[in-house]
Design a protein around this motif. Sequence first.
Motif, PDB file in Angstrom:
ATOM      1  N   TYR A 219      24.501  14.347  43.030  1.00 51.15           N
ATOM      2  CA  TYR A 219      25.418  15.479  42.936  1.00 51.15           C
ATOM      3  C   TYR A 219      24.705  16.789  42.610  1.00 51.15           C
ATOM      4  O   TYR A 219      25.256  17.866  42.858  1.00 51.15           O
ATOM      5  CB  TYR A 219      26.483  15.210  41.864  1.00 51.15           C
ATOM      6  N   ALA A 220      23.521  16.713  42.012  1.00 45.19           N
ATOM      7  CA  ALA A 220      22.859  17.927  41.540  1.00 45.19           C
ATOM      8  C   ALA A 220      22.550  18.893  42.679  1.00 45.19           C
ATOM      9  O   ALA A 220      22.775  20.109  42.564  1.00 45.19           O
ATOM     10  CB  ALA A 220      21.573  17.563  40.793  1.00 45.19           C
ATOM     11  N   LYS A 221      22.056  18.391  43.807  1.00 48.24           N
ATOM     12  CA  LYS A 221      21.642  19.278  44.894  1.00 48.24           C
ATOM     13  C   LYS A 221      22.815  20.014  45.542  1.00 48.24           C
ATOM     14  O   LYS A 221      22.780  21.239  45.667  1.00 48.24           O
ATOM     15  CB  LYS A 221      20.857  18.470  45.941  1.00 48.24           C
ATOM     16  N   PRO A 222      23.877  19.308  45.961  1.00 52.93           N
ATOM     17  CA  PRO A 222      24.999  20.062  46.543  1.00 52.93           C
ATOM     18  C   PRO A 222      25.653  21.021  45.563  1.00 52.93           C
ATOM     19  O   PRO A 222      26.123  22.091  45.961  1.00 52.93           O
ATOM     20  CB  PRO A 222      25.985  18.969  46.992  1.00 52.93           C
ATOM     21  N   LEU A 223      25.674  20.670  44.268  1.00 46.72           N
ATOM     22  CA  LEU A 223      26.215  21.597  43.286  1.00 46.72           C
ATOM     23  C   LEU A 223      25.348  22.844  43.170  1.00 46.72           C
ATOM     24  O   LEU A 223      25.851  23.971  43.074  1.00 46.72           O
ATOM     25  CB  LEU A 223      26.328  20.912  41.918  1.00 46.72           C
ATOM     26  N   SER A 307      37.260  28.432  47.636  1.00 42.07           N
ATOM     27  CA  SER A 307      37.692  27.152  48.202  1.00 42.07           C
ATOM     28  C   SER A 307      37.120  26.944  49.597  1.00 42.07           C
ATOM     29  O   SER A 307      36.859  25.809  50.002  1.00 42.07           O
ATOM     30  CB  SER A 307      39.219  27.099  48.260  1.00 42.07           C
ATOM     31  N   SER A 308      36.925  28.026  50.334  1.00 44.69           N
ATOM     32  CA  SER A 308      36.330  27.929  51.667  1.00 44.69           C
ATOM     33  C   SER A 308      34.907  27.400  51.582  1.00 44.69           C
ATOM     34  O   SER A 308      34.513  26.497  52.334  1.00 44.69           O
ATOM     35  CB  SER A 308      36.351  29.304  52.343  1.00 44.69           C
ATOM     36  N   ILE A 309      34.131  27.950  50.657  1.00 45.28           N
ATOM     37  CA  ILE A 309      32.743  27.491  50.491  1.00 45.28           C
ATOM     38  C   ILE A 309      32.713  26.044  50.000  1.00 45.28           C
ATOM     39  O   ILE A 309      31.957  25.210  50.507  1.00 45.28           O
ATOM     40  CB  ILE A 309      31.994  28.415  49.517  1.00 45.28           C
ATOM     41  N   SER A 310      33.555  25.727  49.008  1.00 45.76           N
ATOM     42  CA  SER A 310      33.527  24.373  48.455  1.00 45.76           C
ATOM     43  C   SER A 310      34.028  23.352  49.465  1.00 45.76           C
ATOM     44  O   SER A 310      33.581  22.199  49.462  1.00 45.76           O
ATOM     45  CB  SER A 310      34.376  24.304  47.178  1.00 45.76           C
ATOM     46  N   SER A 311      34.950  23.744  50.345  1.00 48.65           N
ATOM     47  CA  SER A 311      35.452  22.817  51.359  1.00 48.65           C
ATOM     48  C   SER A 311      34.322  22.343  52.265  1.00 48.65           C
ATOM     49  O   SER A 311      34.211  21.138  52.559  1.00 48.65           O
ATOM     50  CB  SER A 311      36.547  23.495  52.187  1.00 48.65           C
ATOM     51  N   THR A 379      35.941  19.500  41.455  1.00 48.20           N
ATOM     52  CA  THR A 379      36.246  19.807  40.059  1.00 48.20           C
ATOM     53  C   THR A 379      35.119  20.579  39.392  1.00 48.20           C
ATOM     54  O   THR A 379      35.356  21.545  38.656  1.00 48.20           O
ATOM     55  CB  THR A 379      36.504  18.505  39.278  1.00 48.20           C
ATOM     56  N   LEU A 380      33.879  20.198  39.675  1.00 53.70           N
ATOM     57  CA  LEU A 380      32.736  20.821  39.015  1.00 53.70           C
ATOM     58  C   LEU A 380      32.476  22.243  39.495  1.00 53.70           C
ATOM     59  O   LEU A 380      31.849  23.027  38.784  1.00 53.70           O
ATOM     60  CB  LEU A 380      31.481  19.961  39.230  1.00 53.70           C
ATOM     61  N   VAL A 381      32.947  22.604  40.679  1.00 59.84           N
ATOM     62  CA  VAL A 381      32.724  23.962  41.179  1.00 59.84           C
ATOM     63  C   VAL A 381      33.891  24.886  40.843  1.00 59.84           C
ATOM     64  O   VAL A 381      33.875  26.069  41.209  1.00 59.84           O
ATOM     65  CB  VAL A 381      32.501  23.978  42.710  1.00 59.84           C
ATOM     66  N   ASP A 382      34.886  24.389  40.115  1.00 61.21           N
ATOM     67  CA  ASP A 382      36.122  25.140  39.908  1.00 61.21           C
ATOM     68  C   ASP A 382      35.936  26.509  39.247  1.00 61.21           C
ATOM     69  O   ASP A 382      36.568  27.479  39.679  1.00 61.21           O
ATOM     70  CB  ASP A 382      37.109  24.290  39.098  1.00 61.21           C
TER      71      ASP A 382
END
Length: 413
Positions: A219-223, A307-311, A379-382
């Motif tokens: 998860y670290a890299k995409p976050l 939300s566009s970026i996180s999607s 959730t983590l990018v909220d």
Amino acid sequence: MPFFQSTFWNSYSNIILLLIGISVGSCIGIFFPQTIHFLKPVGDIFLNLLFVTVIPLVFFAIVTAVSSIEQESKLGKILFAMMFTFLTFVLIAAVFSLVAVYLFPTERPTGTTAAKVVENITDTESWGDRIVRFFTVGEFYMLLSRQNMLALLIFSFLLGISIRKSDPSKVKTFKSFIEGGNEIMKNLLLLVMKAAPIGLGAYIAYQVGTLGPQLVGFYAKPLAVYYGAGIVYFFVFFSLYAFIGRGPQGVKLFWKNNILPSFTAISTCSSLATMPVNLDAARKIGIPASVANVVIPIGTTIHKNGSSISSIVKIYVAFLLLGWDFFTFNNIIIALGITVFVSVVAGGIPNGGYIGEMLMISAYQLPQEAIPAVMIIGTLVDPLATVLNSTGDTVAAMVTARLIGEKYNPPIS
């Protein structure tokens, strides 16, 4: 003031509890792998409750929103320019996110078996078949399946328009039913989401125990990609939008007055709570009230840069876990379409970002093994997503004012 009654706890309790659940689940998966098969049913129960709750919620929420729109012909010019601006910003954010995940790829965990569950159908269907499957179903009851989310969205939009065109005296009871159903399903979703730390914690325990501890580090890299891309988008693109809206003075005024809205968004994790501060910032920037009072409240619901970026990042993560190739023309076009729909429909729904996961299932026919991973990412990018979602409405109002030729008021010091 006790910690559990503080503003900080009220704003971030969901994230904190979910992080605790994920951490405990990860530890169980690493140190007690023999227990994971007992925990997986707990995760499956949570996901099933979420699935059956979201479907009726989407129906009621969209029909309510569309049927309640007030028709004001004098607002037509503003609304057209606003929607053009919203759509442009959302697509720019999505394309920027695509570039980021392409330039900074993440290696998928080895040993994943989810890809064996279902074949990637996007390369075997014709465009004609795919369009028919995305937009329509052959029987009414099929609308209630999570595999047909897009068809449900379209049906809901059309039903909402039909209510607006009907005699109010004849549809009053039905409209009240729809509005009541919307309120009830919102509360039901909030109730189900209280179990998210346990449900997702149990599921992550199963994934970690099956795939190994490498999944935690995965998860670290995409976050990192999301937060890096989000911060660059925040400073670079918002400055560009402010420049388009009001030239060099617009950039200076936007950043001078965007400090308080940004910190409000971070502290509350709520675009709705940030809206009054955004309206005040718009007044100080000099955006005409006729524009700001329309663009910012509507944008709070249907304009979501973060939300566009996180999607895009969530879809990319799902493909990595499944071992599928994300960077094909078909998959990218579908991802952009999902991003636009998520931005439009998710704003008025609690935990609305999860609607994106439902659309992903429908569009790509994903196995549910990938869903907890993208829910965790969402959730983590909220916090940053809320900043981008909410403060993006202010620069959207600036650009809208420029497009329709409205004169700015003198800035307020």
